[in-house]
Design a protein around this motif. Structure first.
Motif, PDB file in Angstrom:
ATOM      1  N   UNK A  52      85.957  67.374  66.204  1.00 14.57           N
ATOM      2  CA  UNK A  52      84.598  67.539  66.736  1.00 14.57           C
ATOM      3  C   UNK A  52      84.388  66.618  67.927  1.00 14.57           C
ATOM      4  N   UNK A  53      84.785  65.365  67.780  1.00 16.62           N
ATOM      5  CA  UNK A  53      84.632  64.387  68.872  1.00 16.62           C
ATOM      6  C   UNK A  53      85.355  64.868  70.136  1.00 16.62           C
ATOM      7  N   UNK A  54      86.591  65.334  69.980  1.00 18.23           N
ATOM      8  CA  UNK A  54      87.359  65.769  71.142  1.00 18.23           C
ATOM      9  C   UNK A  54      86.785  67.048  71.746  1.00 18.23           C
ATOM     10  N   UNK A  55      86.328  67.972  70.920  1.00 20.65           N
ATOM     11  CA  UNK A  55      85.712  69.204  71.437  1.00 20.65           C
ATOM     12  C   UNK A  55      84.490  68.864  72.279  1.00 20.65           C
ATOM     13  N   UNK A  56      83.693  67.906  71.828  1.00 19.70           N
ATOM     14  CA  UNK A  56      82.506  67.519  72.586  1.00 19.70           C
ATOM     15  C   UNK A  56      82.868  66.742  73.851  1.00 19.70           C
ATOM     16  N   UNK A  57      83.932  65.952  73.816  1.00 21.00           N
ATOM     17  CA  UNK A  57      84.409  65.283  75.039  1.00 21.00           C
ATOM     18  C   UNK A  57      84.885  66.328  76.051  1.00 21.00           C
ATOM     19  N   UNK A  58      85.548  67.370  75.561  1.00 21.85           N
ATOM     20  CA  UNK A  58      85.981  68.447  76.453  1.00 21.85           C
ATOM     21  C   UNK A  58      84.781  69.156  77.072  1.00 21.85           C
ATOM     22  N   UNK A  59      83.758  69.421  76.266  1.00 21.68           N
ATOM     23  CA  UNK A  59      82.539  70.036  76.799  1.00 21.68           C
ATOM     24  C   UNK A  59      81.896  69.131  77.850  1.00 21.68           C
ATOM     25  N   UNK A  60      81.854  67.828  77.566  1.00 20.35           N
ATOM     26  CA  UNK A  60      81.279  66.881  78.526  1.00 20.35           C
ATOM     27  C   UNK A  60      82.004  66.971  79.881  1.00 20.35           C
ATOM     28  N   UNK A  61      83.338  66.983  79.844  1.00 21.44           N
ATOM     29  CA  UNK A  61      84.133  67.041  81.074  1.00 21.44           C
ATOM     30  C   UNK A  61      83.866  68.329  81.852  1.00 21.44           C
ATOM     31  N   UNK A  62      83.780  69.434  81.160  1.00 30.61           N
ATOM     32  CA  UNK A  62      83.522  70.725  81.814  1.00 30.61           C
ATOM     33  C   UNK A  62      82.130  70.749  82.429  1.00 30.61           C
ATOM     34  N   UNK A  63      81.145  70.266  81.687  1.00 30.51           N
ATOM     35  CA  UNK A  63      79.782  70.243  82.207  1.00 30.51           C
ATOM     36  C   UNK A  63      79.671  69.334  83.425  1.00 30.51           C
ATOM     37  N   UNK A  64      80.339  68.193  83.396  1.00 31.36           N
ATOM     38  CA  UNK A  64      80.316  67.298  84.555  1.00 31.36           C
ATOM     39  C   UNK A  64      80.965  67.959  85.768  1.00 31.36           C
ATOM     40  N   UNK A  65      82.052  68.701  85.542  1.00 33.69           N
ATOM     41  CA  UNK A  65      82.703  69.412  86.647  1.00 33.69           C
ATOM     42  C   UNK A  65      81.790  70.481  87.227  1.00 33.69           C
ATOM     43  N   UNK A  66      80.864  70.985  86.411  1.00 34.85           N
ATOM     44  CA  UNK A  66      79.938  72.036  86.853  1.00 34.85           C
ATOM     45  C   UNK A  66      78.637  71.479  87.417  1.00 34.85           C
ATOM     46  N   UNK A  67      78.478  70.141  87.411  1.00 35.70           N
ATOM     47  CA  UNK A  67      77.259  69.543  87.944  1.00 35.70           C
ATOM     48  C   UNK A  67      76.175  69.322  86.919  1.00 35.70           C
ATOM     49  N   UNK A  68      76.578  69.040  85.676  1.00 38.40           N
ATOM     50  CA  UNK A  68      75.605  68.812  84.630  1.00 38.40           C
ATOM     51  C   UNK A  68      76.133  67.741  83.671  1.00 38.40           C
ATOM     52  N   UNK A  69      75.542  67.693  82.488  1.00 36.39           N
ATOM     53  CA  UNK A  69      75.976  66.740  81.466  1.00 36.39           C
ATOM     54  C   UNK A  69      75.444  67.200  80.109  1.00 36.39           C
ATOM     55  N   UNK A  70      75.815  66.486  79.074  1.00 42.09           N
ATOM     56  CA  UNK A  70      75.380  66.855  77.723  1.00 42.09           C
ATOM     57  C   UNK A  70      73.856  66.802  77.579  1.00 42.09           C
ATOM     58  N   UNK A  71      73.224  65.940  78.333  1.00 42.47           N
ATOM     59  CA  UNK A  71      71.770  65.827  78.238  1.00 42.47           C
ATOM     60  C   UNK A  71      71.057  67.125  78.627  1.00 42.47           C
ATOM     61  N   UNK A  72      71.710  67.953  79.437  1.00 47.10           N
ATOM     62  CA  UNK A  72      71.092  69.194  79.905  1.00 47.10           C
ATOM     63  C   UNK A  72      71.523  70.420  79.088  1.00 47.10           C
ATOM     64  N   UNK A  73      72.215  70.209  77.978  1.00 48.20           N
ATOM     65  CA  UNK A  73      72.596  71.329  77.111  1.00 48.20           C
ATOM     66  C   UNK A  73      71.349  71.839  76.395  1.00 48.20           C
TER      67      UNK A  73
END
Length: 138
Positions: A52-73
């Protein structure tokens, strides 16, 4: 509206004919992320917490590459092979969304690729904050 495929080496590459994420207008739609370590393409561990931790870190990296972050999910979907692991997944998940967590669905599935225990996908808004200090993005 133009569509933009998002790709980053900070998350595991797509293993099929799909993008890590697609940005359309002000929204980002991610592909489901397993708990794979990007450098090794192996599961972060056999347990639900490490995956779970790694899946969420992967999501964080993808969102940052797209110009966002977990806070905007705004919405996530969590796929679990064993729904009895939901409380343990939930404890790790809460660490990543401590304030105003997004809407979420959790679904039990028969199996996931590579013997994974969990897969998580997200929908997020593009960050329009005037600076990183305002929201914590990037």
């Amino acid at each position: 509206m133009a569509r933009e495929a998002i790709a980053t080496e900070k998350a595991p590459p797509a293993v099929g004919p799909y993008s890590q994420a697609i940005r359309v207008g002000n929204l980002i739609f991610t592909a489901g992320q397993l708990g794979l370590v990007p450098e090794t393409r192996q599961l972060a561990g056999p347990d639900i917490e490490s995956q779970t931790r790694q899946a969420l870190e992967n999501l964080r990296a993808i969102l940052e590459a797209a110009g966002s972050c977990l806070r905007h999910v705004v919405k996530t979907t969590v796929f679990l092979v064993d729904l009895s692991e939901w409380p343990r997944m939930n404890a790790v998940y809460a660490e990543f969304f401590p304030q105003m967590p997004p809407a979420r669905s959790a679904v039990g599935v028969a199996a996931l690729p590579m013997g994974a225990r969990v897969e998580i996908e997200a929908i997020a808004e593009v960050c329009d904050c005037p600076s990183p200090e305002v929201c914590g993005c990037r």
